[in-house]
Each structure stands twice: as C-alpha cells, then as structure tokens.
Scaffold this active site. Structure first.
Site, PDB file in Angstrom:
ATOM      1  N   ASP A  22      -5.186  18.701 -26.326  1.00 11.85           N
ATOM      2  CA  ASP A  22      -4.903  17.518 -27.141  1.00 11.85           C
ATOM      3  C   ASP A  22      -3.617  17.672 -27.938  1.00 11.85           C
ATOM      4  OD1 ASP A  22      -5.974  19.480 -28.803  1.00 11.85           O
ATOM      5  OD2 ASP A  22      -7.837  18.396 -29.169  1.00 11.85           O
ATOM      6  N   ASN A  45     -18.479  18.431 -36.274  1.00  7.94           N
ATOM      7  CA  ASN A  45     -19.257  17.246 -35.882  1.00  7.94           C
ATOM      8  C   ASN A  45     -19.606  17.261 -34.388  1.00  7.94           C
ATOM      9  OD1 ASN A  45     -16.847  16.668 -34.635  1.00  7.94           O
ATOM     10  ND2 ASN A  45     -16.425  14.778 -35.770  1.00  7.94           N
ATOM     11  N   HIS A  75     -17.492  17.720 -31.881  1.00  4.63           N
ATOM     12  CA  HIS A  75     -16.468  17.243 -30.947  1.00  4.63           C
ATOM     13  C   HIS A  75     -15.927  18.375 -30.073  1.00  4.63           C
ATOM     14  CE1 HIS A  75     -12.917  17.689 -34.056  1.00  4.63           C
ATOM     15  NE2 HIS A  75     -13.067  18.796 -33.380  1.00  4.63           N
ATOM     16  N   GLU A  96     -14.493  12.594 -30.223  1.00  3.00           N
ATOM     17  CA  GLU A  96     -15.369  12.482 -31.380  1.00  3.00           C
ATOM     18  C   GLU A  96     -16.751  11.968 -30.960  1.00  3.00           C
ATOM     19  OE1 GLU A  96     -14.257  13.936 -33.831  1.00  3.00           O
ATOM     20  OE2 GLU A  96     -12.473  13.070 -34.774  1.00  3.00           O
TER      21      GLU A  96
HETATM   22  P1  PGA Z   1     -11.152  25.130 -35.361  1.00  2.05           P
HETATM   23  O1  PGA Z   1     -11.231  23.712 -34.679  1.00  2.05           O
HETATM   24  O2  PGA Z   1     -11.012  26.123 -34.258  1.00  2.05           O
HETATM   25  O3  PGA Z   1      -9.941  25.083 -36.232  1.00  2.05           O
HETATM   26  O4  PGA Z   1     -12.424  25.327 -36.123  1.00  2.05           O
HETATM   27  C1  PGA Z   1     -12.067  23.511 -33.587  1.00  2.05           C
HETATM   28  C2  PGA Z   1     -12.172  22.043 -33.257  1.00  2.05           C
HETATM   29  O5  PGA Z   1     -12.059  21.208 -34.172  1.00  2.05           O
HETATM   30  O6  PGA Z   1     -12.395  21.713 -32.081  1.00  2.05           O
END
Ligand code: PGA
Length: 248
Positions: A73, A142, A144, A149
């Site tokens: 992304d 959450n 995702h 999302e």
């Molecule tokens: P993080 O993010 O590795 O910074 O915890 C993971 C994500 O949001 O997919």
C-alpha cells in the site's frame, strides 16, 4: 491456516526472516518463472525482519537479483520522497541496502494522476509475474490487512481506500499531528492477498492481541479482514506470546 506462537518478538521476526531467506536461497529461476515474487508490508512490525534480510545479504547468504517485490500500500497524496511515504520507508529499511534492481521494485504511486487506473495497472503487473508467491503482512489493531479496513469485501482488488479514524489515530504517531495523516490510501485488495500462494501475517505485542484473537478464533467476517486467512490453505499467523495473549 496455521498459528505459530513464539516467545518473543525477536524469535517471531527471526522465524519470518529465516523463512524468507530460505525461499530466496532455494528459488531457482526457469525460463517460465524468472522471479520469486514477494509481497511486502511497511509499519513497525516488519522492521526487524528487514534488518535480518539486509544482514543476510551483507553476509553473502542471499542475493535479491531473482526477486521481484510488490508493496501492499501507499498513502494517497504523498510523494515518494515524503519521509512518511511507504516508498521512503522501503528505501530506508530495505531497498537501499540490498542488490534488488530498482526495475524489480513495485510500489503504488501516491501521486498518480489517475489513482483508479494506477490500481488497475498494479493488478495487471502482479498478474504479469504470475501472482505473488509469498505475501508478508502485519495486522491493524482493527484487524485490517494492508489498508483493507473492516467492511472491505473479500473479493476486493487493488483500490483506493478511505482510512478509518482508528487507523489514522494509530498511524498519527509517525506524523507531527493527526491532521497530517492522509485520509486515503492505495492498497492491494483482500482478494489480491488471498491469491498469494502463501500468506504470512506477523503480529507482535499486546496491542494486537484482540485483532489476533478475532482473526484466528472469531468467525470469518468482512468486519475483521484478517479472519479471511482462516480459509487460506497456506496461511500462517506468526505471533509473539504478547499478541497471543487471548488465544490461551
Ligand atoms: P504496524 O502496522 O506494523 O505499525 O503495527 C501494521 C498495520 O497497520 O497493518
């Protein structure tokens, strides 16, 4: 789907790095399949994994000459040179330190003049390499996966995604203020992830315990995107004990 619980964050990252190192070592290009295709995440989670890949390269254990990468992304509206863009992150944490040719790196363009077309082209590019062999991902608090999302359809392909307030809040730690976090992103879809031959979700720390529990033990539901991996025949959650807190 498998769940691998390792004691510490360090051990979980070591397992993932070793898995990727082995896949890179064992890959033998053929005229039909010239490249090992890796799907890569950004975020805090994969940083130690990238450190270990860089070390393995520096120790002459592996070369990335036969690897192609697709990042999951990118924020919409951020230039590749912006220090919070995922282009910048990948250069800093991995690409600047290994022998992966620039032409084999793919990251969605946050400044694309036609973002929808950028997404269509990205899917086509992935398909042109025969799909993703190993997709590595983190997980959001959450649930995702990439920037898909809760509520995103399981059959989504690469698309423009409105970020939830929760994601903006969580990611605001990297920006000066919350209002600086882009509201939208370009992201590969859940179907794109599911199509990978192998999916590894790495989750570390207590903050991810609820999302891991819902993804692994909860019902498969678009309300928790990562629960989709339960149905993947070659999907694995690699978690440390803190992230596995609610599984016991
Ligand atoms: P993080 O993010 O590795 O910074 O915890 C993971 C994500 O949001 O997919």
């Amino acid at each position: 789907m498998k769940v691998l619980i390792l004691k510490t964050k360090e051990e979980a990252c070591e397992w993932v790095a070793n898995h990727l190192i082995l896949a890179i070592k064992e890959f033998k290009p053929t005229p039909e399949k010239k490249f090992l295709v890796l799907g890569l995440p950004t975020g805090s989670t994969p940083v130690p994994v990238y450190e270990k890949l860089v070390k393995a390269y520096q120790n002459n254990e592996i070369s990335f000459k036969n690897v192609v990468t697709f990042n999951m992304d990118e924020y919409l509206g951020l230039a590749p040179t912006h220090n919070q863009s995922y282009h910048y992150f990948m250069d800093e944490n991995l690409f600047n330190h290994i022998d992966l040719p620039k032409s084999q790196i793919h990251i969605l363009d946050g400044l694309a003049s036609n973002p929808q077309q950028e997404c269509v082209d990205y899917e086509e590019k992935i398909a042109s390499f025969g799909g993703i062999d190993i997709q590595l991902g983190g997980i959001g608090e959450n649930g995702h996966l990439a920037f898909n999302e809760p509520g995103t359809s399981f059959d989504s392909l690469t698309h423009v995604q409105q970020l939830t307030d929760n994601t903006i809040e969580v990611n605001s730690r990297f920006f000066e203020k919350k209002s600086d976090v882009p509201q939208k992103a370009l992201t590969i879809g859940l179907q794109t992830i599911f199509n990978a031959k192998e999916v590894i979700v790495l989750a570390l720390g207590e903050k991810k315990a609820e999302a891991v529990y819902k993804s692994v033990r909860g019902e498969v539901s678009y309300l928790c995107p990562a629960s989709m991996i339960q149905n993947h025949s070659n999907g694995i959650f690699v978690v440390d004990e803190a992230a596995a807190l609610k599984l016991s």
